[in-house]
Design a protein around this motif. Structure first.
Motif, short mmCIF file in Angstrom:
data_model
loop_
_atom_site.label_atom_id
_atom_site.label_comp_id
_atom_site.label_asym_id
_atom_site.label_seq_id
_atom_site.Cartn_x
_atom_site.Cartn_y
_atom_site.Cartn_z
N ALA A 266 67.32 6.02 -27.87
CA ALA A 266 66.22 5.12 -28.21
C ALA A 266 64.91 5.60 -27.57
O ALA A 266 63.83 5.47 -28.16
N ALA A 267 65.00 6.17 -26.37
CA ALA A 267 63.80 6.69 -25.71
C ALA A 267 63.25 7.89 -26.48
O ALA A 267 62.02 8.03 -26.64
N PHE A 268 64.12 8.75 -26.97
CA PHE A 268 63.65 9.85 -27.81
C PHE A 268 63.01 9.32 -29.09
O PHE A 268 61.98 9.84 -29.53
N GLU A 269 63.61 8.32 -29.69
CA GLU A 269 63.06 7.76 -30.92
C GLU A 269 61.66 7.20 -30.69
O GLU A 269 60.77 7.39 -31.52
N ARG A 270 61.44 6.53 -29.56
CA ARG A 270 60.10 6.00 -29.27
C ARG A 270 59.08 7.12 -29.12
O ARG A 270 57.94 7.02 -29.59
N ALA A 271 59.48 8.20 -28.47
CA ALA A 271 58.56 9.33 -28.30
C ALA A 271 58.23 9.97 -29.64
O ALA A 271 57.07 10.29 -29.93
N LEU A 272 59.23 10.15 -30.48
CA LEU A 272 59.00 10.77 -31.79
C LEU A 272 58.16 9.87 -32.68
O LEU A 272 57.30 10.35 -33.44
N GLN A 273 58.36 8.57 -32.61
CA GLN A 273 57.52 7.65 -33.37
C GLN A 273 56.07 7.73 -32.91
O GLN A 273 55.14 7.70 -33.73
N ARG A 274 55.88 7.81 -31.61
CA ARG A 274 54.52 7.95 -31.08
C ARG A 274 53.89 9.25 -31.55
O ARG A 274 52.70 9.29 -31.92
N ALA A 275 54.65 10.33 -31.57
CA ALA A 275 54.13 11.61 -32.04
C ALA A 275 53.74 11.53 -33.51
O ALA A 275 52.71 12.06 -33.94
N ASP A 276 54.56 10.83 -34.31
CA ASP A 276 54.25 10.69 -35.73
C ASP A 276 52.94 9.94 -35.97
O ASP A 276 52.25 10.17 -36.96
N LEU A 277 52.60 9.03 -35.05
CA LEU A 277 51.38 8.24 -35.19
C LEU A 277 50.14 8.97 -34.71
O LEU A 277 49.02 8.52 -34.96
N GLN A 290 39.59 7.56 -26.62
CA GLN A 290 40.67 7.00 -27.42
C GLN A 290 41.71 8.06 -27.78
O GLN A 290 42.92 7.81 -27.74
N GLY A 291 41.23 9.25 -28.13
CA GLY A 291 42.16 10.32 -28.45
C GLY A 291 43.00 10.72 -27.26
O GLY A 291 44.20 10.97 -27.38
N ARG A 292 42.37 10.78 -26.10
CA ARG A 292 43.10 11.13 -24.89
C ARG A 292 44.16 10.07 -24.58
O ARG A 292 45.29 10.40 -24.20
N LEU A 293 43.81 8.80 -24.76
CA LEU A 293 44.76 7.73 -24.49
C LEU A 293 45.99 7.85 -25.37
O LEU A 293 47.12 7.63 -24.92
N ARG A 294 45.80 8.25 -26.64
CA ARG A 294 46.94 8.40 -27.53
C ARG A 294 47.86 9.52 -27.08
O ARG A 294 49.09 9.40 -27.16
N VAL A 295 47.28 10.63 -26.63
CA VAL A 295 48.10 11.74 -26.15
C VAL A 295 48.79 11.36 -24.84
O VAL A 295 49.96 11.69 -24.61
N GLU A 296 48.08 10.64 -23.98
CA GLU A 296 48.69 10.17 -22.72
C GLU A 296 49.88 9.26 -23.00
O GLU A 296 50.89 9.32 -22.30
#
Length: 329
Positions: A266-277, A290-296
């Motif tokens: 589930a932790a991997f899935e959350r990371a991959l979902q965040r990457a997709d966004l 804002q862009g930095r916050l998304r990468v963080e």
């Protein structure tokens, strides 16, 4: 770049410590990924031989597929990939001193005949070999149009042949003996199945570290000084793609080590979902707040995976995690 792995030690094993099925990981994770690398690298060599133009759609597609296959094994930095610096010859990055453009510039400006055959080309600086050097030749106008066109063509072709040859050598090393050292852990390399499992746990831990701290950390730089031009493979717009590919490969390894642990998956899935966004293929957004916050946020999701690996999976396997460090030199 050199990866320094400092002590992941097998703790005094409690009675409940689990030992994963190392043989199934070798046969289900490691060998298929290296076989894919060999297949895609051979296609890359064939595409370069057929059309060496950096604008060739077929060449660029073959390059991308072979690079994808490398990223999927880039966490497996042990055994045959480390013999003769093979992994570094395939993937010299990060390149903090700009060794790759310097080495390529010298070859092209001198029209160095060292590229005339594969054997002599494999004596050049590692910085001028592999996927990152080839990226300059295909995607950076400073190099894709430099010097003599015939020389550039020969250089691209020998680079592709070198990648294919190096990949085949790594797979041969696995199939001709190293796989059995892990499957039958009663030898000088792996004395017990626990030691073989430790090696795989190290690959998972350091793979996550490299993705969070290097693939994301380098372009992030500091808050006052973001460094988007340090993003991995930015010329071919593959920076975010490499994060996703690495997470997918590491997710598979983690599932095999943990026997499909739901919390970890589930932790991997959350990371991959965040990457997709993220929608920022080269992390250019780190230059604004804002862009930095998304990468963080993506980096934090990977840190959550690392925490579960360290505090949950490690103890389950009877492994105490020491300090890992990766640095480029």
């Amino acid at each position: 770049m050199r990866i320094h792995l400092v002590a992941l030690t097998v703790a005094a094993l409690p009675a409940w410590a689990e030992t994963p099925d190392v043989a199934s990981i070798v046969d289900g994770h490691i060998l298929p990924h290296y076989q894919a690398l060999v297949s895609e690298s051979a296609k890359l060599a064939g595409a370069a031989a057929a059309n060496c133009s950096p604008d060739s759609t077929q060449l660029r597609a073959a390059y991308g597929s072979a690079f994808d296959a490398w990223v999927a094994v880039s966490h497996l930095r042990f055994g045959p990939s480390e013999e003769g610096d093979r992994a570094f010859a395939l993937a010299f990055w990060p390149d903090s001193r700009g060794a790759t453009p310097k080495a390529l510039g010298r070859l092209i400006s001198d029209a160095d005949p060292v590229i005339d055959n594969l054997e002599t080309f494999q004596t050049v600086s590692i910085a001028a070999r592999g996927f990152y050097a080839m990226e300059y030749m295909l995607y950076d106008p400073q190099f894709s149009t430099a010097g003599d066109a015939d020389y550039r063509c020969s250089l691209v072709q020998v680079m592709a042949a070198d990648i294919a040859d190096n990949s085949a050598d790594i797979l041969a090393g696995w199939e001709d003996g190293y796989a059995d050292l892990m499957r039958q852990a009663d030898n000088d390399t792996y004395r017990t199945p626990e030691e073989a499992a430790q090696q795989l746990f190290t690959a998972l831990s350091t793979g996550l570290e490299f993705t969070a701290d290097t693939r994301l950390g380098r372009p992030m730089g500091s808050f006052d000084r973001p460094r988007p031009n340090r993003a991995e493979a930015r010329r071919s717009e593959r920076s975010l793609r490499h994060v996703v590919l690495s997470l997918e490969a590491l997710r598979d390894l983690a599932a095999r080590l943990s026997d499909g642990d739901a919390k970890l998956d589930a932790a991997f899935e959350r990371a991959l979902q965040r990457a997709d966004l993220l929608d920022d293929p080269v992390f250019a957004g780190v230059s604004d707040m804002q862009g930095r916050l998304r990468v963080e946020t993506l980096q934090q999701r990977i840190s959550e995976i690392r925490e579960i690996v360290s505090t949950d999976l490690g103890p389950r396997l009877g492994i105490a995690a020491g300090f890992n460090s990766m640095d480029g030199d």
